[in-house]
Design a protein around this motif. Structure first.
Motif, PDB file in Angstrom:
ATOM      1  N   ALA A  79       0.910  -1.437  -0.052  1.00  0.00           N
ATOM      2  CA  ALA A  79       0.094   0.250   0.118  1.00  0.00           C
ATOM      3  C   ALA A  79       0.906   1.295   0.174  1.00  0.00           C
ATOM      4  O   ALA A  79       0.375   2.169  -0.767  1.00  0.00           O
ATOM      5  N   PRO A  80       1.837   1.428   0.692  1.00  0.00           N
ATOM      6  CA  PRO A  80       2.646   2.430   0.539  1.00  0.00           C
ATOM      7  C   PRO A  80       3.480   2.854  -0.767  1.00  0.00           C
ATOM      8  O   PRO A  80       3.484   3.956  -0.941  1.00  0.00           O
ATOM      9  N   LYS A  81       3.530   1.673  -1.420  1.00  0.00           N
ATOM     10  CA  LYS A  81       4.193   2.000  -2.743  1.00  0.00           C
ATOM     11  C   LYS A  81       3.080   2.205  -3.775  1.00  0.00           C
ATOM     12  O   LYS A  81       3.161   3.048  -4.470  1.00  0.00           O
ATOM     13  N   LEU A  82       1.966   1.351  -3.733  1.00  0.00           N
ATOM     14  CA  LEU A  82       0.895   1.356  -4.798  1.00  0.00           C
ATOM     15  C   LEU A  82      -0.177   2.599  -4.564  1.00  0.00           C
ATOM     16  O   LEU A  82      -0.595   3.138  -5.576  1.00  0.00           O
ATOM     17  N   ASP A  83      -0.587   3.013  -3.387  1.00  0.00           N
ATOM     18  CA  ASP A  83      -1.390   4.097  -3.290  1.00  0.00           C
ATOM     19  C   ASP A  83      -0.928   5.106  -4.086  1.00  0.00           C
ATOM     20  O   ASP A  83      -1.891   6.012  -4.551  1.00  0.00           O
ATOM     21  N   PRO A  84       0.255   5.816  -3.844  1.00  0.00           N
ATOM     22  CA  PRO A  84       0.584   6.860  -4.468  1.00  0.00           C
ATOM     23  C   PRO A  84       0.405   6.666  -6.232  1.00  0.00           C
ATOM     24  O   PRO A  84       0.203   7.716  -6.934  1.00  0.00           O
ATOM     25  N   ILE A  85       0.771   5.519  -6.725  1.00  0.00           N
ATOM     26  CA  ILE A  85       0.541   5.314  -7.943  1.00  0.00           C
ATOM     27  C   ILE A  85      -1.044   5.196  -8.330  1.00  0.00           C
ATOM     28  O   ILE A  85      -1.309   5.744  -9.520  1.00  0.00           O
ATOM     29  N   VAL A  86      -1.801   4.573  -7.534  1.00  0.00           N
ATOM     30  CA  VAL A  86      -3.113   4.586  -7.878  1.00  0.00           C
ATOM     31  C   VAL A  86      -3.745   6.302  -8.056  1.00  0.00           C
ATOM     32  O   VAL A  86      -4.275   6.546  -9.102  1.00  0.00           O
ATOM     33  N   GLU A  87      -3.289   6.706  -7.214  1.00  0.00           N
ATOM     34  CA  GLU A  87      -3.875   8.370  -7.088  1.00  0.00           C
ATOM     35  C   GLU A  87      -3.288   9.021  -7.954  1.00  0.00           C
ATOM     36  O   GLU A  87      -4.069   9.801  -8.877  1.00  0.00           O
ATOM     37  N   ALA A  88      -1.941   8.858  -8.736  1.00  0.00           N
ATOM     38  CA  ALA A  88      -1.214   9.368  -9.758  1.00  0.00           C
ATOM     39  C   ALA A  88      -2.123   9.076 -10.999  1.00  0.00           C
ATOM     40  O   ALA A  88      -2.223   9.932 -11.891  1.00  0.00           O
ATOM     41  N   ARG A  89      -2.306   7.761 -11.352  1.00  0.00           N
ATOM     42  CA  ARG A  89      -2.893   7.396 -12.556  1.00  0.00           C
ATOM     43  C   ARG A  89      -4.549   7.949 -12.614  1.00  0.00           C
ATOM     44  O   ARG A  89      -5.089   8.249 -13.521  1.00  0.00           O
ATOM     45  N   ARG A  90      -4.895   8.101 -11.387  1.00  0.00           N
ATOM     46  CA  ARG A  90      -6.509   8.632 -11.220  1.00  0.00           C
ATOM     47  C   ARG A  90      -6.252  10.056 -11.700  1.00  0.00           C
ATOM     48  O   ARG A  90      -6.944  10.550 -12.563  1.00  0.00           O
ATOM     49  N   GLN A  91      -5.451  10.799 -11.350  1.00  0.00           N
ATOM     50  CA  GLN A  91      -5.252  12.065 -11.680  1.00  0.00           C
ATOM     51  C   GLN A  91      -4.745  12.510 -13.186  1.00  0.00           C
ATOM     52  O   GLN A  91      -5.248  13.369 -13.774  1.00  0.00           O
ATOM     53  N   HIS A  92      -4.151  11.344 -13.694  1.00  0.00           N
ATOM     54  CA  HIS A  92      -3.900  11.388 -15.033  1.00  0.00           C
ATOM     55  C   HIS A  92      -4.974  11.283 -15.868  1.00  0.00           C
ATOM     56  O   HIS A  92      -5.085  11.768 -16.859  1.00  0.00           O
ATOM     57  N   ALA A  93      -6.009  10.331 -15.387  1.00  0.00           N
ATOM     58  CA  ALA A  93      -6.998  10.048 -16.285  1.00  0.00           C
ATOM     59  C   ALA A  93      -8.043  11.172 -16.080  1.00  0.00           C
ATOM     60  O   ALA A  93      -8.790  11.641 -16.871  1.00  0.00           O
ATOM     61  N   GLN A  94      -8.125  11.803 -14.926  1.00  0.00           N
ATOM     62  CA  GLN A  94      -8.984  13.199 -14.783  1.00  0.00           C
ATOM     63  C   GLN A  94      -8.564  14.343 -15.727  1.00  0.00           C
ATOM     64  O   GLN A  94      -9.231  14.825 -16.525  1.00  0.00           O
ATOM     65  N   ALA A  95      -7.013  14.399 -15.644  1.00  0.00           N
ATOM     66  CA  ALA A  95      -6.297  15.486 -16.656  1.00  0.00           C
ATOM     67  C   ALA A  95      -6.645  15.087 -18.078  1.00  0.00           C
ATOM     68  O   ALA A  95      -7.083  16.142 -18.748  1.00  0.00           O
ATOM     69  N   LEU A  96      -6.597  13.989 -18.555  1.00  0.00           N
ATOM     70  CA  LEU A  96      -6.939  13.618 -19.770  1.00  0.00           C
ATOM     71  C   LEU A  96      -8.360  13.786 -20.151  1.00  0.00           C
ATOM     72  O   LEU A  96      -8.659  14.219 -21.461  1.00  0.00           O
ATOM     73  N   GLY A  97      -9.097  13.290 -19.304  1.00  0.00           N
ATOM     74  CA  GLY A  97     -10.668  13.572 -19.350  1.00  0.00           C
ATOM     75  C   GLY A  97     -11.047  15.054 -19.507  1.00  0.00           C
ATOM     76  O   GLY A  97     -11.826  15.203 -20.582  1.00  0.00           O
ATOM     77  N   VAL A  98     -10.195  16.131 -18.959  1.00  0.00           N
ATOM     78  CA  VAL A  98     -10.630  17.369 -18.850  1.00  0.00           C
ATOM     79  C   VAL A  98     -10.145  17.718 -20.309  1.00  0.00           C
ATOM     80  O   VAL A  98     -10.880  18.674 -20.828  1.00  0.00           O
ATOM     81  N   GLU A  99      -8.893  17.433 -20.742  1.00  0.00           N
ATOM     82  CA  GLU A  99      -8.432  17.819 -21.966  1.00  0.00           C
ATOM     83  C   GLU A  99      -9.477  17.535 -23.208  1.00  0.00           C
ATOM     84  O   GLU A  99      -9.364  18.063 -24.081  1.00  0.00           O
ATOM     85  N   LEU A 100      -9.829  16.176 -23.030  1.00  0.00           N
ATOM     86  CA  LEU A 100     -10.884  15.669 -23.990  1.00  0.00           C
ATOM     87  C   LEU A 100     -12.334  16.298 -23.965  1.00  0.00           C
ATOM     88  O   LEU A 100     -13.196  15.905 -24.700  1.00  0.00           O
ATOM     89  N   GLY A 101     -12.335  17.224 -23.086  1.00  0.00           N
ATOM     90  CA  GLY A 101     -13.789  17.805 -22.883  1.00  0.00           C
ATOM     91  C   GLY A 101     -14.997  17.164 -22.102  1.00  0.00           C
ATOM     92  O   GLY A 101     -16.049  17.228 -21.969  1.00  0.00           O
ATOM     93  N   GLU A 102     -14.267  16.128 -21.143  1.00  0.00           N
ATOM     94  CA  GLU A 102     -15.297  15.669 -20.244  1.00  0.00           C
ATOM     95  C   GLU A 102     -15.682  16.489 -19.157  1.00  0.00           C
ATOM     96  O   GLU A 102     -14.903  17.066 -18.600  1.00  0.00           O
ATOM     97  N   THR A 103     -17.098  16.532 -18.804  1.00  0.00           N
ATOM     98  CA  THR A 103     -17.515  17.373 -17.963  1.00  0.00           C
ATOM     99  C   THR A 103     -17.576  16.386 -16.773  1.00  0.00           C
ATOM    100  O   THR A 103     -17.325  16.956 -15.554  1.00  0.00           O
ATOM    101  N   THR A 104     -17.892  15.170 -16.726  1.00  0.00           N
ATOM    102  CA  THR A 104     -18.014  14.314 -15.545  1.00  0.00           C
ATOM    103  C   THR A 104     -17.409  13.025 -15.802  1.00  0.00           C
ATOM    104  O   THR A 104     -17.717  12.429 -16.703  1.00  0.00           O
TER     105      THR A 104
END
Length: 168
Positions: A79-104
């Motif tokens: 968990a100490p190693k994977l939790d930051p990776i999960v959060e980073a990849r979640r933020q990557h998905a969010q940023a890509l979604g915003v760039e692609l025009g996703e509202t939700t």
């Protein structure tokens, strides 16, 4: 016997020069229309935005990592190693979604726990997915406009950094 047509009488017709204004208007229209046609050519339904692949990949990784972390042994040790990776990849998905025009963003689907795996196997799997994401993003950077290249380049760098941390 065939009798040839008599030669035309009078002076030969003088070819007329094209008028300047219609020529200039045609050039101006071409100058404007060519770039517009290029932009509109990419708007067809068959052309997928290259960021969609990265977005789908990031979301799938988040779901897979969370399924791996559902195993109590893996959670306890990684968990100490994977939790930051999960959060980073979640933020990557969010940023890509915003760039692609996703509202939700779509609601995450509940995932069944992953099959029980050894901790070393989990680390290898996560590193492999991070390395693949890094490579795909890095290969895409030169093909993108500057703003998108910055986003995708930072995703590639982040994936490389997390992979290196897991290797240590």
């Amino acid at each position: 016997m065939v009798v040839p047509d008599p030669a035309p009488s009078g002076p030969a017709p003088v070819p007329t020069r094209p008028r300047r204004r219609p020529v200039l208007l045609a050039l101006a229209a071409t100058t404007v229309a060519a770039p517009l046609a290029g932009l509109l050519a990419g708007c067809g339904k068959g052309d997928e935005d290259p960021l969609n692949l990265l977005l789908r990949q990031a979301r799938a990784e988040v779901e897979a990592y969370e399924a791996l972390l559902a195993d109590p042994e893996v959670r306890e040790k990684l968990a100490p190693k994977l939790d930051p990776i999960v959060e980073a990849r979640r933020q990557h998905a969010q940023a890509l979604g915003v760039e692609l025009g996703e509202t939700t963003p779509p609601s995450p689907k509940p995932q069944p726990p992953a099959p029980k795996r050894e901790v070393e196997t989990v680390i290898r799997l996560v590193r492999a997915t991070l390395d693949q994401a890094r490579e795909q993003a890095a290969n895409l950077v030169p093909t993108l406009p500057r703003a998108r290249a910055g986003l995708v380049g930072s995703i590639a760098a982040n994936c490389a950094a997390h992979s290196a941390v897991l290797a240590a």
